[in-house]
Motif scaffolding. Structure first.
Motif, PDB file in Angstrom:
ATOM      1  N   PHE A   1       0.834  -1.203   0.000  1.00 18.68           N
ATOM      2  CA  PHE A   1       0.000   0.000   0.000  1.00 18.68           C
ATOM      3  C   PHE A   1       0.873   1.260   0.000  1.00 18.68           C
ATOM      4  O   PHE A   1       0.614   2.211  -0.748  1.00 18.68           O
ATOM      5  CB  PHE A   1      -0.929  -0.013   1.216  1.00 18.68           C
ATOM      6  CG  PHE A   1      -1.873   1.149   1.272  1.00 18.68           C
ATOM      7  CD1 PHE A   1      -2.976   1.209   0.427  1.00 18.68           C
ATOM      8  CD2 PHE A   1      -1.666   2.189   2.165  1.00 18.68           C
ATOM      9  CE1 PHE A   1      -3.852   2.282   0.466  1.00 18.68           C
ATOM     10  CE2 PHE A   1      -2.537   3.269   2.217  1.00 18.68           C
ATOM     11  CZ  PHE A   1      -3.628   3.314   1.362  1.00 18.68           C
TER      12      PHE A   1
ATOM     13  N   LYS B   1      -2.857   2.359   8.293  1.00 22.02           N
ATOM     14  CA  LYS B   1      -3.480   2.502   6.958  1.00 22.02           C
ATOM     15  C   LYS B   1      -4.579   1.469   6.722  1.00 22.02           C
ATOM     16  O   LYS B   1      -4.828   1.073   5.584  1.00 22.02           O
ATOM     17  CB  LYS B   1      -2.420   2.384   5.851  1.00 22.02           C
ATOM     18  CG  LYS B   1      -1.125   3.144   6.099  1.00 22.02           C
ATOM     19  CD  LYS B   1      -1.339   4.620   6.262  1.00 22.02           C
ATOM     20  CE  LYS B   1      -0.017   5.378   6.416  1.00 22.02           C
ATOM     21  NZ  LYS B   1      -0.191   6.761   6.842  1.00 22.02           N
TER      22      LYS B   1
ATOM     23  N   CYS C   1      -7.845   1.580   6.739  1.00 24.23           N
ATOM     24  CA  CYS C   1      -8.986   1.960   5.885  1.00 24.23           C
ATOM     25  C   CYS C   1      -8.603   1.996   4.415  1.00 24.23           C
ATOM     26  O   CYS C   1      -9.325   1.471   3.559  1.00 24.23           O
ATOM     27  CB  CYS C   1      -9.534   3.312   6.328  1.00 24.23           C
ATOM     28  SG  CYS C   1     -10.080   3.305   8.040  1.00 24.23           S
ATOM     29  N   GLY C   2      -7.471   2.611   4.113  1.00 20.65           N
ATOM     30  CA  GLY C   2      -7.025   2.650   2.727  1.00 20.65           C
ATOM     31  C   GLY C   2      -6.725   1.264   2.182  1.00 20.65           C
ATOM     32  O   GLY C   2      -7.059   0.941   1.038  1.00 20.65           O
TER      33      GLY C   2
ATOM     34  N   CYS D   1      -8.111  -1.480   3.173  1.00 22.01           N
ATOM     35  CA  CYS D   1      -9.387  -2.182   2.971  1.00 22.01           C
ATOM     36  C   CYS D   1     -10.015  -1.830   1.629  1.00 22.01           C
ATOM     37  O   CYS D   1     -10.582  -2.697   0.955  1.00 22.01           O
ATOM     38  CB  CYS D   1     -10.352  -1.846   4.104  1.00 22.01           C
ATOM     39  SG  CYS D   1     -10.066  -2.809   5.600  1.00 22.01           S
ATOM     40  N   THR D   2      -9.940  -0.572   1.231  1.00 20.10           N
ATOM     41  CA  THR D   2     -10.500  -0.178  -0.063  1.00 20.10           C
ATOM     42  C   THR D   2      -9.806  -0.914  -1.198  1.00 20.10           C
ATOM     43  O   THR D   2     -10.450  -1.503  -2.067  1.00 20.10           O
ATOM     44  CB  THR D   2     -10.371   1.343  -0.267  1.00 20.10           C
ATOM     45  OG1 THR D   2     -11.128   2.024   0.737  1.00 20.10           O
ATOM     46  CG2 THR D   2     -10.886   1.751  -1.640  1.00 20.10           C
ATOM     47  N   ALA D   3      -8.480  -0.881  -1.189  1.00 16.89           N
ATOM     48  CA  ALA D   3      -7.718  -1.497  -2.275  1.00 16.89           C
ATOM     49  C   ALA D   3      -7.846  -3.015  -2.277  1.00 16.89           C
ATOM     50  O   ALA D   3      -8.096  -3.633  -3.330  1.00 16.89           O
ATOM     51  CB  ALA D   3      -6.249  -1.091  -2.168  1.00 16.89           C
TER      52      ALA D   3
ATOM     53  N   TYR E   1      -5.717   1.444  -5.300  1.00 23.10           N
ATOM     54  CA  TYR E   1      -4.749   1.825  -4.274  1.00 23.10           C
ATOM     55  C   TYR E   1      -4.703   3.344  -4.094  1.00 23.10           C
ATOM     56  O   TYR E   1      -4.612   3.852  -2.961  1.00 23.10           O
ATOM     57  CB  TYR E   1      -3.355   1.297  -4.622  1.00 23.10           C
ATOM     58  CG  TYR E   1      -3.127  -0.127  -4.179  1.00 23.10           C
ATOM     59  CD1 TYR E   1      -2.899  -0.429  -2.841  1.00 23.10           C
ATOM     60  CD2 TYR E   1      -3.143  -1.172  -5.093  1.00 23.10           C
ATOM     61  CE1 TYR E   1      -2.687  -1.736  -2.428  1.00 23.10           C
ATOM     62  CE2 TYR E   1      -2.936  -2.489  -4.694  1.00 23.10           C
ATOM     63  CZ  TYR E   1      -2.714  -2.756  -3.360  1.00 23.10           C
ATOM     64  OH  TYR E   1      -2.516  -4.049  -2.948  1.00 23.10           O
TER      65      TYR E   1
ATOM     66  N   GLY F   1      -7.574   4.328  -2.153  1.00 26.45           N
ATOM     67  CA  GLY F   1      -7.317   3.983  -0.760  1.00 26.45           C
ATOM     68  C   GLY F   1      -6.534   5.073  -0.052  1.00 26.45           C
ATOM     69  O   GLY F   1      -6.811   5.401   1.110  1.00 26.45           O
TER      70      GLY F   1
ATOM     71  N   GLU G   1      -7.358   7.560   3.287  1.00 22.31           N
ATOM     72  CA  GLU G   1      -6.497   7.932   4.403  1.00 22.31           C
ATOM     73  C   GLU G   1      -6.424   9.452   4.567  1.00 22.31           C
ATOM     74  O   GLU G   1      -6.469   9.975   5.691  1.00 22.31           O
ATOM     75  CB  GLU G   1      -5.086   7.366   4.172  1.00 22.31           C
ATOM     76  CG  GLU G   1      -5.000   5.855   4.277  1.00 22.31           C
ATOM     77  CD  GLU G   1      -5.285   5.353   5.676  1.00 22.31           C
ATOM     78  OE1 GLU G   1      -4.873   6.016   6.657  1.00 22.31           O
ATOM     79  OE2 GLU G   1      -5.925   4.293   5.803  1.00 22.31           O
TER      80      GLU G   1
ATOM     81  N   PRO H   1     -14.980   2.686   3.383  1.00 20.30           N
ATOM     82  CA  PRO H   1     -13.877   2.136   2.581  1.00 20.30           C
ATOM     83  C   PRO H   1     -14.246   0.849   1.853  1.00 20.30           C
ATOM     84  O   PRO H   1     -13.834   0.638   0.707  1.00 20.30           O
ATOM     85  CB  PRO H   1     -12.769   1.877   3.621  1.00 20.30           C
ATOM     86  CG  PRO H   1     -13.103   2.765   4.762  1.00 20.30           C
ATOM     87  CD  PRO H   1     -14.599   2.839   4.802  1.00 20.30           C
TER      88      PRO H   1
ATOM     89  N   GLY I   1     -14.888  -0.082  -2.227  1.00 22.43           N
ATOM     90  CA  GLY I   1     -14.297  -1.223  -2.916  1.00 22.43           C
ATOM     91  C   GLY I   1     -15.339  -2.052  -3.639  1.00 22.43           C
ATOM     92  O   GLY I   1     -15.098  -2.552  -4.744  1.00 22.43           O
TER      93      GLY I   1
END
Length: 368
Positions: A30, A71, A73-74, A76-78, A97, A100, A104, A218, A222
């Motif tokens: 990430f 990181k 939350c970011g 988790c999105t990616a 990414y 994500g 953040e 997040p 996704g």
């Protein structure tokens, strides 16, 4: 309420598999996309600021978002996008990414405002941004620079996406809800007495200021990127994401008084400030009239002796044992939901999201 409260950062144990959401390999993967996000931001910033070429914005992002934190939350999105879109192209993965990282930055912008309102001193083991001498007159505006940077990135990455209206609607709703949650947290801290520190108030604050932005949004993002946009599916998944986020918020509040990894850790300031937190609300829910009178004498006091007396009352009421039983029940319910999920990709996502629970308490939590 800080969106991420823990000041202690400890990585997961070395036996965590590289494909886990909380592994060092996932974390470093990430981080590797951050320079590309900075390039995207600087390109825009230079157009606005041809004198310093966006230097201030880049320094802000590097200090506030690039350094420290898990990181979660970011990531988790990616990672949720990758799980739900196993055939995604490299370009699509790159966008996930970068988005994500937008997550953040969005959270860190709120944290900057939270630090200002709470007069916090430390964020992720370094001075809060507003305390740096060169930022004292501009910190509030810098927090909005963070948020409008995220807005710019969302438009840049999704302008041509077929779900652009939904993506921006989710973004705007999250901004509104979290801003309102910040207002609730500050207003209620100054206007309610200890008898009004109820679980109902805690649930409302936690949902608005923490659970949705850090636990639900997040992952919904996704899903949308993966074209999981059926309203019924999104609603069902939101319940799981919300319950998981609530688990981590309760855990975070517990660790603010009872650190499982550093017995000499500085106790959090929520008791001195009279915050509506899980331990306080649960204590009052279970307290006898005499115990409530005792709390009135010692809760929301500045001296450390009163703080320690409140924590001792928590111990006397066996709240640590109650916490462990309660979170075990939450965990069991989450596992049950995972087992009942019919969509194999979504079930696998639930499984990956649940893996960090086994170590989250011993590593200082995920919301950092």
């Amino acid at each position: 309420m800080e969106i991420f409260c823990r000041k202690i950062h400890k990585v997961a144990s070395s036996d965590v598999a590289d494909d886990c959401l909380h592994s060092q390999a996932t974390y470093e993967r990430f981080l590797s996309y951050f320079p590309a996000v900075l390039e995207d931001v600087q390109e825009k910033a230079e157009a606005v600021d041809p004198i310093e070429k966006g230097k201030h914005v880049i320094e802000l992002l590097e200090y506030q978002s690039g350094e420290g934190g898990k990181k979660y939350c970011g990531i988790c999105t990616a990672e949720s996008f990758k799980i739900l879109s196993p055939n995604a192209s490299e370009k699509e993965i790159e966008i996930a990414y970068k988005v994500g990282w937008g997550m953040e930055m969005m959270i860190d912008g709120f944290n900057m405002l939270d630090d200002l309102m709470d007069k916090s001193k430390v964020r992720r083991e370094k001075p809060c941004w507003y305390l740096l001498p060169e930022n004292q007159n501009t910190a509030a505006n810098d927090a909005w620079i963070m948020q409008y940077t995220v807005h710019y990135l969302m438009i840049k990455y999704f302008r041509d996406h077929k779900e652009f209206p939904l993506i921006m609607d989710m973004y705007n709703y999250t901004m509104f809800q979290t801003s309102f949650g910040q207002w609730m947290d500050v207003k209620w801290d100054h206007e309610i007495g200890i008898e009004n520190l109820t679980m109902d108030r805690f649930d409302v604050i936690a949902d608005n200021i923490c659970v949705y932005i850090a636990g639900v949004y997040p992952l919904l993002l996704g899903m949308v990127l993966s074209e999981y946009t059926d309203p019924h599916v999104m609603k069902k998944c939101s319940k799981f994401f919300s319950d998981l986020g609530y688990f981590y918020i309760v855990q975070d509040d517990y660790m603010d008084c009872f650190s499982p990894i550093d017995k000499e850790a500085v106790i959090g300031t929520d008791i001195q400030e009279g915050k509506c937190r899980w331990l306080a609300a649960k204590c009052l829910e279970r307290a006898t009239p005499a115990q409530k009178e005792y709390l009135k004498l010692h809760f929301a006091k500045e001296d450390r002796a009163s703080v320690e007396k409140v924590i001792q009352l928590f111990v006397d009421m066996k709240l640590p044992e109650y916490f462990h039983n309660y979170t075990n029940e939450l965990h069991a319910n989450l596992m049950k939901t995972m087992e009942e999920e019919k969509d194999p990709k979504m079930k696998f996502l639930y499984q990956k999201l649940l893996e960090p629970i086994y170590e989250s308490l011993s590593t200082g939590g995920l919301f950092l």
